[in-house]
Design a protein around this motif. Structure first.
Motif, PDB file in Angstrom:
ATOM      1  N   PRO A 173       0.812  -1.221   0.000  1.00 39.20           N
ATOM      2  CA  PRO A 173       0.000   0.000   0.000  1.00 39.20           C
ATOM      3  C   PRO A 173       0.845   1.271   0.000  1.00 39.20           C
ATOM      4  CG  PRO A 173      -0.880  -1.588   1.561  1.00 39.20           C
ATOM      5  CD  PRO A 173       0.423  -2.144   1.087  1.00 39.20           C
ATOM      6  N   SER A 174       0.588   2.155  -0.946  1.00 43.85           N
ATOM      7  CA  SER A 174       1.360   3.391  -1.060  1.00 43.85           C
ATOM      8  C   SER A 174       1.138   4.306   0.138  1.00 43.85           C
ATOM      9  CB  SER A 174       0.990   4.126  -2.356  1.00 43.85           C
ATOM     10  OG  SER A 174      -0.389   4.452  -2.369  1.00 43.85           O
ATOM     11  N   VAL A 175      -0.056   4.224   0.752  1.00 44.55           N
ATOM     12  CA  VAL A 175      -0.369   5.092   1.892  1.00 44.55           C
ATOM     13  C   VAL A 175       0.644   4.903   3.016  1.00 44.55           C
ATOM     14  CG1 VAL A 175      -2.047   5.540   3.716  1.00 44.55           C
ATOM     15  CG2 VAL A 175      -2.823   5.265   1.374  1.00 44.55           C
ATOM     16  N   ILE A 176       0.963   3.656   3.331  1.00 46.47           N
ATOM     17  CA  ILE A 176       1.922   3.362   4.398  1.00 46.47           C
ATOM     18  C   ILE A 176       3.303   3.887   4.039  1.00 46.47           C
ATOM     19  CG2 ILE A 176       3.167   1.504   5.571  1.00 46.47           C
ATOM     20  CD1 ILE A 176       0.455   1.978   6.718  1.00 46.47           C
ATOM     21  N   LEU A 177       3.700   3.726   2.788  1.00 51.13           N
ATOM     22  CA  LEU A 177       5.010   4.226   2.347  1.00 51.13           C
ATOM     23  C   LEU A 177       5.078   5.741   2.494  1.00 51.13           C
ATOM     24  CD1 LEU A 177       5.659   2.060  -0.862  1.00 51.13           C
ATOM     25  CD2 LEU A 177       6.554   1.724   1.447  1.00 51.13           C
ATOM     26  N   TYR A 178       3.989   6.425   2.164  1.00 50.28           N
ATOM     27  CA  TYR A 178       3.969   7.882   2.300  1.00 50.28           C
ATOM     28  C   TYR A 178       4.095   8.298   3.774  1.00 50.28           C
ATOM     29  CZ  TYR A 178       2.225   7.971  -2.530  1.00 50.28           C
ATOM     30  OH  TYR A 178       2.081   7.809  -3.886  1.00 50.28           O
ATOM     31  N   ILE A 179       3.385   7.590   4.659  1.00 53.31           N
ATOM     32  CA  ILE A 179       3.450   7.906   6.086  1.00 53.31           C
ATOM     33  C   ILE A 179       4.868   7.680   6.621  1.00 53.31           C
ATOM     34  CG2 ILE A 179       2.654   7.223   8.388  1.00 53.31           C
ATOM     35  CD1 ILE A 179      -0.071   6.589   7.132  1.00 53.31           C
ATOM     36  N   LEU A 180       5.477   6.562   6.258  1.00 60.79           N
ATOM     37  CA  LEU A 180       6.845   6.269   6.698  1.00 60.79           C
ATOM     38  C   LEU A 180       7.829   7.302   6.156  1.00 60.79           C
ATOM     39  CD1 LEU A 180       6.908   2.371   6.283  1.00 60.79           C
ATOM     40  CD2 LEU A 180       6.708   3.690   8.402  1.00 60.79           C
ATOM     41  N   PHE A 181       7.613   7.743   4.916  1.00 62.36           N
ATOM     42  CA  PHE A 181       8.440   8.783   4.305  1.00 62.36           C
ATOM     43  C   PHE A 181       8.369  10.072   5.136  1.00 62.36           C
ATOM     44  CE2 PHE A 181       8.910  12.054   0.794  1.00 62.36           C
ATOM     45  CZ  PHE A 181      10.285  11.856   0.620  1.00 62.36           C
ATOM     46  N   GLY A 182       7.166  10.413   5.575  1.00 63.07           N
ATOM     47  CA  GLY A 182       6.995  11.595   6.414  1.00 63.07           C
ATOM     48  C   GLY A 182       7.670  11.449   7.760  1.00 63.07           C
ATOM     49  N   ILE A 183       7.609  10.252   8.350  1.00 62.57           N
ATOM     50  CA  ILE A 183       8.254  10.010   9.642  1.00 62.57           C
ATOM     51  C   ILE A 183       9.770  10.174   9.520  1.00 62.57           C
ATOM     52  CG2 ILE A 183       8.760   8.236  11.368  1.00 62.57           C
ATOM     53  CD1 ILE A 183       5.925   7.150  10.881  1.00 62.57           C
ATOM     54  N   VAL A 184      10.342   9.595   8.460  1.00 57.01           N
ATOM     55  CA  VAL A 184      11.793   9.653   8.260  1.00 57.01           C
ATOM     56  C   VAL A 184      12.275  11.097   8.069  1.00 57.01           C
ATOM     57  CG1 VAL A 184      13.663   9.011   6.688  1.00 57.01           C
ATOM     58  CG2 VAL A 184      11.951   7.309   7.335  1.00 57.01           C
TER      59      VAL A 184
END
Length: 390
Positions: free
Chosen positions: A29-40
């Motif tokens: 899911p791209s949504v999770i990748l986007y959230i993790l990108f924001g966290i990093v």
């Protein structure tokens, strides 16, 4: 260290492109990748004004487009069927979670805050997944969207109560009444506008051949009504949905969707990235036993809400169960409520939101397969076609 606003915006767009491409390749899911990108990248992007603004526009346009699918008559019919499920949702996700915290000797205010964080399903994540997975036409989708709108009405009331308690130590009932009146006023205003100013909106749109003017007008309508909701102390999500509902009455919504969808698809990923930048892990996992219990219960609570609520709504058992698995992700309202917390409670809420978003997206992803495992694959009925003359 913070990046210049423009450089940060460029890197975000490049990140969206790469992560979107990666999600297709690895089927994640791209949504999770986007959230993790924001966290990093939280330290670099947290105060990026362009990211913040584009994330708000993206979420407004998502619910503006969703509102186009709900005329006033259709929404009224749904409201009659969803209230019982909405109350069940409040009792299981908010009430029982609060009770669990009290049993674990958490103070009353923090227990209420954790229950509120765990209450609302992420409207943005769920709606994005419904669209990405081509499930908008599924039987359970109307039920899911109706429940999300119910939660979007309750959540601002919870925010107001929590802010009132945290700032003054108490909350006056008159404040809650005032908040409900503002919600009703916004909804009545949408109905009046749809029946008067926008009654012949499709005819008005025919006068403009230039698509750019149409895009500016439509996005302006969405942002104005969403912004009006924020001005009144409500959710922009609710205002944007009502703005879409206003135009739904005019008919020919396809041309509106055709104009708005490209801008929505460009900006919506920025909401999930910005969401990731707001998560603060602090000093690590706080109250791990309580976190585990609350996480397990609140996932189960949403599944039960979807299943039993879906049955009350009139859905078949397998469809209701699939709907329950699809509403477990927490998101934007949980973040807003968590921002009220301080100290240990804030770290606890931040970690819960990330884990609940992750697990919720995975449950959504595998909902059809899990449903088939439990209820078996749906049987396709064969039709007995009679050949003329036989």
């Amino acid at each position: 260290m913070q990046l210049p606003t423009l450089l940060g915006a460029g890197l975000v767009l490049l990140g969206i492109f790469y992560l979107g491409f990666l999600s297709i390749k690895i089927r994640f899911p791209s949504v999770i990748l986007y959230i993790l990108f924001g966290i990093v990248l939280a330290d670099l992007l947290l105060h990026n004004e362009i990211l913040h603004f584009s994330s708000e526009v993206g979420i407004v346009l998502l619910f503006f487009v969703l509102g186009l699918e709900f005329s006033i008559s259709r929404l009224g019919g749904i409201a009659k069927k969803i209230w019982s499920t909405g109350l069940l949702d409040v009792m299981l996700s908010l009430g029982v979670t609060m009770g669990i915290c009290l049993i674990m000797q958490v103070d009353l205010f923090t227990s209420f805050l954790i229950g509120a964080v765990a209450y609302a399903t992420s409207s943005s994540i769920t709606a994005k997944l419904l669209d990405d997975k081509s499930r908008m036409a599924n039987m359970e989708t109307e039920f899911i969207l109706a429940l999300l709108i119910f939660e979007d009405i309750i959540a601002p009331i919870l925010v107001a109560v929590l802010i009132g308690i945290s700032s003054s130590g108490s909350f006056e009932p008159i404040s809650a009444v005032y908040l409900v009146l503002k919600i009703l006023g916004l909804a009545v205003g949408a109905v009046v506008l749809s029946k008067t100013v926008f009654r012949r909106f499709d005819t008005f749109m025919d006068k403009f051949e230039d698509e750019d003017f149409k895009i500016v007008l439509l996005i302006g309508i969405a942002l104005t009504y969403g912004g009006l909701a924020v001005y009144l102390g409500l959710s922009e999500v609710l205002g944007a949905f009502l703005a879409g509902m206003i135009l739904a009455e005019s008919g020919k919504i396809e041309r509106v969707e055709h104009a708005v969808n490209p801008i929505r698809d460009l900006l919506l990923p920025t909401f999930f990235i910005y969401f990731g930048t707001t998560i603060d892990f602090g000093d690590g996992v706080q109250m791990p036993v309580l976190l585990t219990i609350v996480l397990i219960w609140t996932m189960a609570a949403k599944v039960m809400t979807g299943y039993f609520g879906g049955l009350m709504y009139g859905l078949p058992k397998r469809v209701a169960f699939r709907g329950g698995l699809s509403i477990c992700a927490r998101g934007e309202f949980s973040v807003v409520i968590a921002s009220i917390a301080v100290g240990t409670a804030k770290v606890f809420a931040g970690i819960y939101i990330v884990l609940a978003a992750f697990i919720g997206v995975l449950l959504f992803e595998f909902a059809p397969k899990l449903t088939n495992k439990i209820f078996g694959k749906p049987v396709t009925k064969k039709r007995n076609l009679k050949v003329p003359g036989s």
